[in-house]
Design a protein around this motif. Sequence first.
Motif, short mmCIF file in Angstrom:
data_model
loop_
_atom_site.label_atom_id
_atom_site.label_comp_id
_atom_site.label_asym_id
_atom_site.label_seq_id
_atom_site.Cartn_x
_atom_site.Cartn_y
_atom_site.Cartn_z
N UNK A 61 0.82 -1.21 0.00
CA UNK A 61 0.00 0.00 0.00
C UNK A 61 0.85 1.26 0.00
N UNK A 62 1.87 1.29 0.86
CA UNK A 62 2.69 2.50 0.96
C UNK A 62 3.50 2.74 -0.31
N UNK A 63 3.94 1.68 -0.96
CA UNK A 63 4.68 1.85 -2.22
C UNK A 63 3.75 2.25 -3.36
N UNK A 64 2.53 1.73 -3.36
CA UNK A 64 1.56 2.14 -4.38
C UNK A 64 1.19 3.61 -4.22
N UNK A 65 1.06 4.06 -2.96
CA UNK A 65 0.76 5.47 -2.72
C UNK A 65 1.95 6.36 -3.09
N UNK A 66 3.15 5.86 -2.88
CA UNK A 66 4.34 6.63 -3.29
C UNK A 66 4.30 6.88 -4.79
N UNK A 67 3.86 5.87 -5.55
CA UNK A 67 3.74 6.02 -7.00
C UNK A 67 2.61 7.01 -7.33
N UNK A 68 1.46 6.84 -6.70
CA UNK A 68 0.30 7.67 -7.04
C UNK A 68 0.48 9.12 -6.60
N UNK A 69 1.15 9.33 -5.48
CA UNK A 69 1.25 10.67 -4.90
C UNK A 69 2.64 11.30 -5.09
N UNK A 70 3.54 10.59 -5.82
CA UNK A 70 4.92 11.09 -6.01
C UNK A 70 5.53 11.44 -4.65
N UNK A 71 5.34 10.52 -3.71
CA UNK A 71 5.71 10.70 -2.30
C UNK A 71 7.16 10.30 -2.11
N UNK A 72 7.99 11.20 -1.58
CA UNK A 72 9.42 10.92 -1.43
C UNK A 72 9.89 11.25 -0.01
N UNK A 73 11.17 11.00 0.23
CA UNK A 73 11.77 11.32 1.52
C UNK A 73 11.87 12.81 1.79
N UNK A 74 11.65 13.63 0.76
CA UNK A 74 11.68 15.08 0.97
C UNK A 74 10.35 15.61 1.51
N UNK A 75 9.32 14.77 1.50
CA UNK A 75 8.01 15.23 1.96
C UNK A 75 7.94 15.26 3.49
N UNK A 76 7.26 16.27 3.97
CA UNK A 76 6.98 16.41 5.41
C UNK A 76 5.46 16.40 5.55
N UNK A 77 4.95 15.40 6.25
CA UNK A 77 3.51 15.19 6.38
C UNK A 77 2.98 15.76 7.69
N UNK A 78 1.85 16.45 7.62
CA UNK A 78 1.15 16.95 8.80
C UNK A 78 -0.16 16.18 8.96
N UNK A 79 -0.45 15.72 10.17
CA UNK A 79 -1.80 15.22 10.42
C UNK A 79 -2.10 15.24 11.91
N UNK A 80 -3.39 15.09 12.21
CA UNK A 80 -3.83 15.08 13.60
C UNK A 80 -4.80 13.94 13.84
N UNK A 81 -4.59 12.84 13.10
CA UNK A 81 -5.51 11.70 13.15
C UNK A 81 -5.17 10.75 14.29
N UNK A 82 -6.17 10.01 14.78
CA UNK A 82 -5.89 9.01 15.81
C UNK A 82 -4.97 7.91 15.29
N UNK A 83 -4.25 7.25 16.20
CA UNK A 83 -3.23 6.28 15.79
C UNK A 83 -3.64 4.82 16.02
N UNK A 84 -4.92 4.58 16.29
CA UNK A 84 -5.38 3.19 16.43
C UNK A 84 -6.03 2.70 15.14
N UNK A 85 -5.97 3.52 14.10
CA UNK A 85 -6.68 3.28 12.85
C UNK A 85 -5.66 3.27 11.71
N UNK A 86 -5.97 2.58 10.60
CA UNK A 86 -4.97 2.48 9.53
C UNK A 86 -4.68 3.83 8.87
N UNK A 87 -5.66 4.75 8.84
CA UNK A 87 -5.41 6.05 8.22
C UNK A 87 -4.32 6.80 8.99
N UNK A 88 -4.51 6.94 10.29
CA UNK A 88 -3.55 7.69 11.09
C UNK A 88 -2.24 6.99 11.32
N UNK A 89 -2.30 5.67 11.51
CA UNK A 89 -1.09 4.92 11.86
C UNK A 89 -0.32 4.44 10.63
#
Length: 483
Positions: free
Chosen positions: A161-189
Amino acid sequence: MSTLFPALTDGPPDRTALRFGQRSLTYGELGAAAGALTGRIGGAGRVAVWATPVLETGVAVVAALLAGVPAVPLNPKSGGKELGHILSDSAPSLVLAAPGDELPAALGGLERVDVDADGRAAGAVPEERAAGSDPALVVYTSGTTGPPKGAVIPRRAIAATLDALADAWQWTGDDVLVHGLPLFHVHGLVLGVLGPLRRGGTVRHLGRFSTAGVAEELGSGATMLFGVPTMYHRIAQTLPDDPELAEALGGARLLVSGSAALPVHDHERITAATGRRVIERYGMTETLMNTSVRADGEPRAGTVGVPLPGVELRLVEENGTEIAAYDGETVGEIQVRGPNLFTEYLNRPDATAAAFTADGWFRTGDMAVRDPDGYVRIVGRKATDLIKSGGYKIGAGEIENALLEHPGVREAAVTGEPDPDLGERIVAWIVPADPQSPPQLRELAEHVARRLAPHKRPRVLHHVDVLPRNDMGKIMKRALGHG
C-alpha cells in the motif's frame, strides 16, 4: 537493514523522523529507541499498544514491526466492554504505553512496558527475519453489527500500500507530512506514521487537530496534509477569515482526504480560497488502500480516483455478475483483490470465509459507479446507503452532496425506510444552517430533483441538532433510527 523502514539504517541519521508537538526523534534516535525496545518484546506473541497521539506510540509500533511481533493498537477512548473483548480476542502478552499514561482497569492484568522515547535509549536496529506474509498489525474494525473483528494485516500489505501510494502521490523522503488523526486506525497509523517512515521522510503530528496547527506546520516547510472530512469541513469554514491558513494550504504539495466522502461543497470552498484541490483516496481496515486520485491525474471532486498499482477492482451486481459498463450510472458493489489485503479476521474463520468470493475477491460492502475513464465514485455502504426506491438503486452519497449545496443545510445524512408503494422512501436528516428558519421538505425535494433526478428526491425530512459521528468523522447512520 529494515525491510519496511530502510531509512532507519541507510538514511541520514540526523533527519527528523517523528515529531509530536515539541518532541521529536531523528532517524538515528528512532532506530536506537525502537531497537532497544525490541530486546524487551522479542518473542512476545502479540503486544498491545496504548495508541495515544504521542511519540511513544510511534516508537512502540516501529519496535514491534522490527521485532516481528504483531501489534494491536488500542483506542484510548474505548469503553471497558470493548477493550475487554479486544484483549480476550487478541490475547496480547503485554501492553506498551507512554510513561505516566493511566491505563484503564480492563488492562490491569497485562504486563506493562513503558516506552522510552526521549532519545536516551541505546539499541541497534535488528535484522528483520519476518516474512511478508507474517502478521504486522491486528486492527479492530468498528463493529456495526456485533463486537469488533480483528483484521490481521500482513507485512506485505503495509509495504504494498505505501509503495503504491508513493507512486500515485509522487511521495518521497523530501516530503513532510502533517496530520492530527488518531493512531489506532490504519489512516492515522499506517498512512500517517508508517508512510513517511517508509519513504525516509518526516511526520509532524499535531497531537490534536486545529486549523491554527495546520497553518503553522504547512507554513513552515511541511508539504502534505492528511485529514478526514470533518477536519476539511472546519478548514473550509475557517478559510474566509484566515488568510494565513489560505496561504499555507495554497503552498502545500498535496492535500489528502479519506475515511469518508468529502462533500463536493467543501471541495469547492477550499479550492476557491486556496487554489489547491483536495484529492481523495479509498481504503478500509481490511484492504488498506485501494484507489486514489493521482498527484499527476485530474482532481475531480466526488471521486476516489483509479485503482492503485497492483490492486484489481471490479463492480458486481447482487448476484455476483461483474458490471462491465463504465457509464457513471450503474451501481455495483466494489470487490478488490491484491497484495494490500488482510489475511483473516482473528479467530473468525466464518467471517473470513464470508468476506471473500470463491475466486478470492474481497467483498467491501461499498457501492460505487465507474466513470468512462475508470474513475470510481462511491455512493455509499451496501448496508446503510443503498436505497431501493421505485425500481431504482440509489446511493445516499450523491443525494447528501446535493443537499449540502443548499444554503440552508449545514450537515446532511440520507437513509431509506420501508414504503408500501416504493419499496423504500428516501429520508433526509438535516442540521440546518439557521435553526430558526430551517429549510422545508418541498424546497429541498425540488432542489435535489433539479440537480439529480426526480426519483432521487427525499420524501421525509428530519431536522436535527447534530449528526452522530464516530472517531474518524463518519456519520453513524444506524444511530439515526433508519429502517
